[in-house]
Design an enzyme around this catalytic site. Sequence first.
Site, PDB file in Angstrom:
ATOM      1  N   TYR A 138     -64.535  11.920 -30.839  1.00 23.05           N
ATOM      2  CA  TYR A 138     -63.704  10.887 -31.600  1.00 23.05           C
ATOM      3  C   TYR A 138     -63.840  10.514 -32.967  1.00 23.05           C
ATOM      4  O   TYR A 138     -63.118  10.633 -33.828  1.00 23.05           O
ATOM      5  CB  TYR A 138     -62.924  10.139 -30.579  1.00 23.05           C
ATOM      6  CG  TYR A 138     -61.647   9.123 -31.128  1.00 23.05           C
ATOM      7  CD1 TYR A 138     -60.485   9.964 -31.730  1.00 23.05           C
ATOM      8  CD2 TYR A 138     -62.105   7.890 -31.637  1.00 23.05           C
ATOM      9  CE1 TYR A 138     -59.533   9.197 -32.570  1.00 23.05           C
ATOM     10  CE2 TYR A 138     -61.201   7.225 -32.208  1.00 23.05           C
ATOM     11  CZ  TYR A 138     -59.984   7.531 -32.672  1.00 23.05           C
ATOM     12  OH  TYR A 138     -58.941   6.932 -33.228  1.00 23.05           O
ATOM     13  N   ARG A 145     -61.326  12.953 -40.827  1.00 24.08           N
ATOM     14  CA  ARG A 145     -59.862  12.615 -41.322  1.00 24.08           C
ATOM     15  C   ARG A 145     -59.806  11.568 -42.486  1.00 24.08           C
ATOM     16  O   ARG A 145     -59.245  11.878 -43.366  1.00 24.08           O
ATOM     17  CB  ARG A 145     -59.108  12.245 -39.939  1.00 24.08           C
ATOM     18  CG  ARG A 145     -57.764  11.541 -40.312  1.00 24.08           C
ATOM     19  CD  ARG A 145     -56.979  11.022 -39.249  1.00 24.08           C
ATOM     20  NE  ARG A 145     -57.642  10.023 -38.451  1.00 24.08           N
ATOM     21  CZ  ARG A 145     -56.987   9.472 -37.347  1.00 24.08           C
ATOM     22  NH1 ARG A 145     -55.806  10.000 -37.119  1.00 24.08           N
ATOM     23  NH2 ARG A 145     -57.754   8.742 -36.563  1.00 24.08           N
ATOM     24  N   TYR A 197     -59.758  -1.689 -38.125  1.00 24.83           N
ATOM     25  CA  TYR A 197     -60.714  -1.625 -37.162  1.00 24.83           C
ATOM     26  C   TYR A 197     -62.079  -2.070 -37.379  1.00 24.83           C
ATOM     27  O   TYR A 197     -62.566  -1.564 -38.596  1.00 24.83           O
ATOM     28  CB  TYR A 197     -60.643  -0.529 -35.917  1.00 24.83           C
ATOM     29  CG  TYR A 197     -59.489  -0.453 -35.231  1.00 24.83           C
ATOM     30  CD1 TYR A 197     -58.854  -1.321 -34.754  1.00 24.83           C
ATOM     31  CD2 TYR A 197     -59.717   0.706 -34.455  1.00 24.83           C
ATOM     32  CE1 TYR A 197     -57.605  -1.174 -33.816  1.00 24.83           C
ATOM     33  CE2 TYR A 197     -58.472   1.007 -33.469  1.00 24.83           C
ATOM     34  CZ  TYR A 197     -57.820   0.169 -33.304  1.00 24.83           C
ATOM     35  OH  TYR A 197     -56.747   0.360 -32.198  1.00 24.83           O
ATOM     36  N   ARG A 210     -48.873   2.091 -36.563  1.00 23.04           N
ATOM     37  CA  ARG A 210     -48.439   1.977 -35.150  1.00 23.04           C
ATOM     38  C   ARG A 210     -47.145   2.718 -34.956  1.00 23.04           C
ATOM     39  O   ARG A 210     -46.901   3.041 -33.842  1.00 23.04           O
ATOM     40  CB  ARG A 210     -48.442   0.491 -34.925  1.00 23.04           C
ATOM     41  CG  ARG A 210     -49.767  -0.194 -35.057  1.00 23.04           C
ATOM     42  CD  ARG A 210     -50.705   0.282 -34.052  1.00 23.04           C
ATOM     43  NE  ARG A 210     -52.033  -0.588 -34.048  1.00 23.04           N
ATOM     44  CZ  ARG A 210     -53.189  -0.072 -33.589  1.00 23.04           C
ATOM     45  NH1 ARG A 210     -53.241   0.832 -32.598  1.00 23.04           N
ATOM     46  NH2 ARG A 210     -54.361  -0.639 -33.592  1.00 23.04           N
ATOM     47  N   GLU A 311     -51.865   6.012 -22.063  1.00 23.13           N
ATOM     48  CA  GLU A 311     -51.357   5.670 -23.541  1.00 23.13           C
ATOM     49  C   GLU A 311     -49.966   6.406 -23.420  1.00 23.13           C
ATOM     50  O   GLU A 311     -49.597   7.150 -22.883  1.00 23.13           O
ATOM     51  CB  GLU A 311     -52.286   6.499 -24.525  1.00 23.13           C
ATOM     52  CG  GLU A 311     -51.877   6.272 -25.724  1.00 23.13           C
ATOM     53  CD  GLU A 311     -52.912   6.842 -26.831  1.00 23.13           C
ATOM     54  OE1 GLU A 311     -53.994   6.512 -26.801  1.00 23.13           O
ATOM     55  OE2 GLU A 311     -52.610   7.907 -27.428  1.00 23.13           O
TER      56      GLU A 311
END
Length: 320
Positions: A138, A145, A197, A210, A311
């Site tokens: 991840y 990305r 983050y 979000r 999730e």
Amino acid sequence: MPAMPIALTSRLVTADQRDQTVSGIRILTGGAPDVTIDAGILQITPGIASLSEVESCEEWITTEEPRVLVKDGPLTLMQTESLLFAAYVSPDADVLTRTEMAYQRLFSQMASRGFPHALRVWNYLGQIHSRSAEHDRYQAFCVGRARALNALSLADTDMPAATAIGTLHSGIVVYLIAAREPGVGIENPRQISAYRYPPRYSPESPAFARATLIKTDSGSQLLVSGTASIVGHESVHLGDPVQQTQEIIRNLHALKTASGVRDLEPAWLRVYLRDALDRNRVQKVLEEELPSLPPLQWIRGDVCREDLLVEIEGVFTTQF
Ligand code: 3EB
């Protein structure tokens, strides 16, 4: 807000409800990563498995006609007057490089075709927690990305709503919906923006919003990213799917309030579970906490932090 309403709707449908007269994307569960074209629909198989008894699939559709259909190696896309739907499927032996290539290719198509604004992006990859060198896959995905998007100088306000989930297949599947006009990125005041983050979660922060608020011909829609039991930037209620679900509902509620749109309610929700056996307990929480239960789709998936079990994503609308 976009000057013109966007002609986009999403829904969960069963096989007999499929309508061939629309264009858009249809997300199929079961099977290995693949994309096929069925008239004006890109049929995308991300490699996720359904946990529902009645098979339903997610569709994102427009009444606009398909104008351009392209299938070129790992890239498949369909363009209408005001929307671009695109998917990229590739092997994932080198996640970082492959993700960077996927994002470069997708975003260069968006730019050259006149749809520079990603409204919603989905990312799936196999073995999401296995490690290569010092990072798990991840994190390697986040770096790939970020490299592609940093090169484009994507502003924080132009981050799309997103999903990133681990599957039991191998391969990277990225698909997205882009538009000529931007949506509005919505952040959750209970959570630090993912793009801020601290580096402990990934050397390059996850590039997503979000939620994205869009104005459509049938009212406002809040496209909600995969939402987990995270407060601030910390995972909370480790090991407890019931409390994680309760925290997710608080997050969804905060997001809805932050959007500033009154009377938004979930039109449908997709729930990812790391462990299929948690389903009844999670469903009970949703029944207790939501004023009315929207259509639900249950999917087995690995949330990208190993300590998280649940999730939830979906769409909130003013018409329900
Ligand atoms: C989180 O809030 C949980 O990297 O695109 C959710 C949705 C998550 C999207 C992404 C990650 C992503 O950090 C994980």
